[in-house]
Write a protein that holds these residues in place. Structure first.
Motif, mmCIF file in Angstrom:
data_model
loop_
_atom_site.group_PDB
_atom_site.id
_atom_site.type_symbol
_atom_site.label_atom_id
_atom_site.label_comp_id
_atom_site.label_asym_id
_atom_site.label_seq_id
_atom_site.Cartn_x
_atom_site.Cartn_y
_atom_site.Cartn_z
ATOM 1 N N ALA A 127 62.200 2.354 -23.955
ATOM 2 C CA ALA A 127 61.270 1.233 -23.792
ATOM 3 C C ALA A 127 60.681 0.790 -25.124
ATOM 4 O O ALA A 127 60.586 -0.412 -25.413
ATOM 5 N N CYS A 128 60.281 1.739 -25.933
ATOM 6 C CA CYS A 128 59.576 1.401 -27.165
ATOM 7 C C CYS A 128 60.515 1.161 -28.347
ATOM 8 O O CYS A 128 60.298 0.240 -29.141
ATOM 9 N N GLU A 129 61.562 1.960 -28.466
ATOM 10 C CA GLU A 129 62.429 1.851 -29.627
ATOM 11 C C GLU A 129 63.513 0.794 -29.463
ATOM 12 O O GLU A 129 63.889 0.121 -30.431
ATOM 13 N N LEU A 130 64.030 0.623 -28.251
ATOM 14 C CA LEU A 130 65.122 -0.327 -28.050
ATOM 15 C C LEU A 130 64.651 -1.627 -27.414
ATOM 16 O O LEU A 130 65.094 -2.709 -27.799
ATOM 17 N N ALA A 131 63.784 -1.517 -26.411
ATOM 18 C CA ALA A 131 63.316 -2.730 -25.720
ATOM 19 C C ALA A 131 62.134 -3.384 -26.436
ATOM 20 O O ALA A 131 61.764 -4.516 -26.115
ATOM 21 N N GLU A 176 58.597 -6.765 -13.426
ATOM 22 C CA GLU A 176 58.285 -6.224 -14.751
ATOM 23 C C GLU A 176 59.481 -5.496 -15.373
ATOM 24 O O GLU A 176 59.530 -5.293 -16.596
ATOM 25 N N ALA A 177 60.438 -5.101 -14.528
ATOM 26 C CA ALA A 177 61.607 -4.398 -15.057
ATOM 27 C C ALA A 177 62.375 -5.257 -16.054
ATOM 28 O O ALA A 177 63.052 -4.737 -16.953
ATOM 29 N N ARG A 178 62.273 -6.565 -15.926
ATOM 30 C CA ARG A 178 62.993 -7.450 -16.844
ATOM 31 C C ARG A 178 62.474 -7.339 -18.269
ATOM 32 O O ARG A 178 63.185 -7.696 -19.222
ATOM 33 N N GLU A 179 61.243 -6.828 -18.440
ATOM 34 C CA GLU A 179 60.736 -6.633 -19.799
ATOM 35 C C GLU A 179 61.580 -5.612 -20.555
ATOM 36 O O GLU A 179 61.630 -5.630 -21.786
ATOM 37 N N LEU A 180 62.215 -4.733 -19.832
ATOM 38 C CA LEU A 180 63.122 -3.773 -20.457
ATOM 39 C C LEU A 180 64.572 -4.246 -20.375
ATOM 40 O O LEU A 180 65.335 -4.122 -21.348
#
Length: 715
Positions: free
Chosen positions: A694-698, A413-417
């Motif tokens: 996570a929310c603003e950049l990823a 799941e880390a790849r989502e970021l």
């Protein structure tokens, strides 16, 4: 990939073989004839001087006139005390600057005078800092069309290197001392130079997961040989070099010494390496010239039958793409707007990204509670504990101007970021053992598939290629293999650690940061490599060999250098003499016979040592400087922190408010830039910026962020 192709360098009061000049030339810049008039600067992109603005003005070169006539010129000054501050016009040099900067105080054995590191170590370090400043200013020039003045003080750079001393004084009012063939780690002194049957080796027991296998490997070897082994049964994962009982350490070190005395240089280089014990031979310059690893990496520049250090870093060109144009961001500094994704740890990577961040880049530090950075766990002062990852001033000093993303990168799941952040980044920095990033799918070839114009920087001891690439080492490895260690100390004694504070770990970051900025400048529209990324491979071993350039050259001329204490072949006479007080000293460097006679006249009928021992060090320094003699007090950390007005005037420490430790002075990146001053901010708590990244950049939704948080991905 010559990212400075087409740029010319002009020199004032600076030798053409200075490290700063050689570094810029290695990137493609061309050194022109020394200017005699302002008109001679018309073709120059960079003006480098080795004396500082006050001395230049006395020679008829006014910086204001230069800047007015050539507003696009990047002018770099490297001098003993910098161009700003009460000591800016004083006579200096390597020995005096290292004395006033605090590194000399910590180099040597307690029963003798302090002794300087091999060759011009502090000057080399300052030149690499200047390279980072020059390349950052050069990058900014691609956006503004304007140059600026970059000022570097060798004294401040030496002070900046002594973070362990600084935090020891800040939090415990504790001073480190000269320890010969050992290193100071917080409250511990750890021996690392050991006699062999036919020479010496470098080895130290390391803390944490990084050191545990090597420590166990040494213990196993001692068992097999059959020597006394008090290391048996130690839980190396819980071992902490800073808190080990001194009596236990003394017993361990006695046994280790006995063992090493039975081994040869060949055994250390072969069997020791096979066992991974993190020991290496203390090489001399002749050994370096024959090193198979350097030959395999094509490091040498062959000139008229002579082998000289070539490149400072290896730059592998990427594919040309449509790199975004980096415009100025919201932060101050010449690298404002640059985006950096930081996978690094320990000193090399941390200082690289601190430098980029302090210079204005937006740095996201990816870290993990499962394998925290060494500087988050090493307890060096009483204000820190073994249970917190957020109370280490060492981490705070080395990680200013960054945001923290705590992430378990082994979770899919880390790849989502990571995937969107890899596309976001202009620069990716890592300093793991070669091959580690590939196992995570984060090596250069993988990253550039998603971001073709990315600039990736990899720092390691040996580099990414060559027969030793996958071996590991530490700061002292570079010193030992490069001959820095061999040439530091007294001719009648064993070599000692060249500086009781790190060296390779603190010079490599500035080379990495400089090359990143230069490559970004070339990547900008209109640059020599517009739209093109690159992979920068920085080897500590090779950069330390660059510092030994004069010794490598002299060896091939039939004049192999040996340990020579404080002597310098370029000075008429110099040394470190005692002054009044306990362990108080003054460094004096004389240019000619006339200065020597002037010093003798001051001493009268007494010999120099007897006379200086009766003098106050600061008063004597002032008296000698008034006569044009380069002299400097061998300052300790109290002198530097409490009384040095020049460091205070230069803003060497920046007060930042730490959420756990409160406000305290942090070492700044030791650069002064006239048009784009630096404004660092405090280091982050681990995972402090998870949600905003996570929310603003990823681009994760708040709901998805919460799901990953509950699943333990942000760890």
């Amino acid at each position: 990939m010559k990212v400075l192709a087409g740029h010319n360098i002009a020199l004032l009061s600076l030798a053409a073989d200075r490290p700063l000049v050689r570094y810029l030339e290695s990137l493609g810049a061309v050194c022109s004839a020394a200017p005699t008039t302002l008109d001679d600067l018309s073709a120059a992109s960079f003006l480098l001087d080795g004396s500082g603005l006050p001395a230049l003005a006395s020679q008829g070169w006014q910086h204001s006139e230069i800047a007015q006539r050539f507003p696009a010129l990047v002018h770099v000054s490297v001098s003993s005390f910098g161009s700003v501050g009460p000591n800016a016009a004083l006579a200096g040099g390597e020995l005096v600057a290292s004395a006033m900067g605090g590194t000399l105080r910590l180099t040597g054995e307690p029963d003798r005078a302090p002794v300087k590191e091999a060759l011009d170590a502090c000057t080399f370090h300052a030149d690499m800092v200047a390279a980072a400043g020059a390349m950052a200013a050069h990058f900014d020039r691609t956006r503004t069309g304007k140059g600026q003045h970059v000022d570097v003080s060798i004294q401040e750079v030496a002070f900046n290197r002594s973070v362990s001393s600084i935090l020891g004084w800040q939090f415990d009012k504790r001073k480190l001392a000269r320890v010969g063939g050992a290193l100071n780690y917080g409250r511990a002194t750890v021996r690392c130079i050991w006699p062999l049957a036919d020479g010496w080796c470098f080895h130290s027991l390391m803390t944490g997961r990084f050191g545990a296998p090597a420590n166990q490997g040494l213990s196993d070897w001692m068992d097999e040989v059959g020597v006394d082994n008090p290391l048996q049964g130690v839980d190396w994962l819980s071992y902490n070099r800073s808190t080990l009982d001194s009596a236990i350490r003394a017993r361990w070190e006695a046994a280790i010494e006995h063992f090493f005395r039975t081994r040869s240089k060949h055994e250390i280089a072969t069997e020791g390496r096979r066992r991974g014990i993190n020991a290496c031979v203390v090489a001399d310059p002749a050994d370096v010239l024959q090193d198979a690893h350097l030959q395999a990496r094509n490091f040498w520049d062959e000139q008229s039958g002579m082998r000289l250090p070539g490149r400072f870093v290896s730059v592998r060109p990427g594919e040309s793409g449509s790199a975004r144009t980096v415009n100025s961001g919201s932060r101050a500094g010449p690298l404002s707007g640059v985006r950096v994704l930081d996978f690094s740890w320990a000193l090399v990577g941390s200082i690289t990204t601190k430098t980029l961040g302090d210079l204005g880049a937006d740095v996201i530090k990816v870290e993990s509670r499962t394998r925290p950075c060494l500087s988050r766990i090493d307890v060096q002062v009483s204000a820190s504990s073994a249970t917190s990852l957020d109370d280490k001033p060492w981490f705070a000093h080395l990680n200013s101007s960054k945001r923290s993303l705590a992430l378990d990168m082994k979770r899919k799941e880390a790849r989502e970021l990571l995937d969107p952040l890899l596309k976001w980044a202009d620069v990716v920095v890592e300093n793991f053992s070669p091959g580690t990033m590939a196992k995570l799918g984060l090596d250069y070839d993988s990253i550039r598939q998603a971001n073709p114009s990315v600039v990736m920087i990899s720092g390691s001891v040996y580099g990414q290629t060559g027969p030793l690439a996958h071996e590991w080492g530490v700061d002292g490895t570079g010193g030992a293999l490069s001959s820095r260690t061999y040439l530091t100390g007294w001719p009648d004694r064993d070599p000692i650690v060249p500086g009781a504070v790190p060296y390779g770990d603190v010079i490599v970051p500035f080379v990495m940061a400089a090359t990143a900025a230069a490559t970004l400048a070339a990547r900008q529209p209109g640059g020599s490599s517009a739209g093109q990324g690159a992979h920068i491979d920085a080897s500590m071993y090779e950069i330390c060999v660059q510092q030994m350039y004069p010794a490598i050259r002299a060896t091939q001329l039939g004049e192999p250098p040996q340990r020579s204490g404080n002597d310098d072949p370029h000075r008429y006479r110099q040394g470190v003499w005692p002054t009044a007080g306990d362990d108080r000293w003054i460094a004096i460097s004389l240019q000619d016979e006339a200065q020597w006679q002037s010093l003798c006249a001051l001493a009268g009928s007494e010999d120099i040592t007897t006379w200086t021992a009766q003098q106050d060090a600061h008063e004597l320094m002032g008296n000698l400087q008034a006569r044009g003699i380069a002299a400097g007090v061998v300052q300790d950390i109290e002198d530097l922190m409490e009384h040095d007005e020049t460091l205070r005037a230069r803003g060497a420490l920046v007060t930042l408010k730490h959420p756990v430790l409160g406000p305290f002075g942090h070492v700044r990146t030791p650069l002064q830039l006239s048009a784009t001053p630096l404004e660092p901010y405090r280091a982050p708590a681990i995972g402090e910026h998870n949600e905003e990244i996570a929310c603003e950049l990823a681009g994760l939704s708040t709901e998805r962020y919460q799901q990953l948080q509950e699943a333990g991905v942000f760890k």
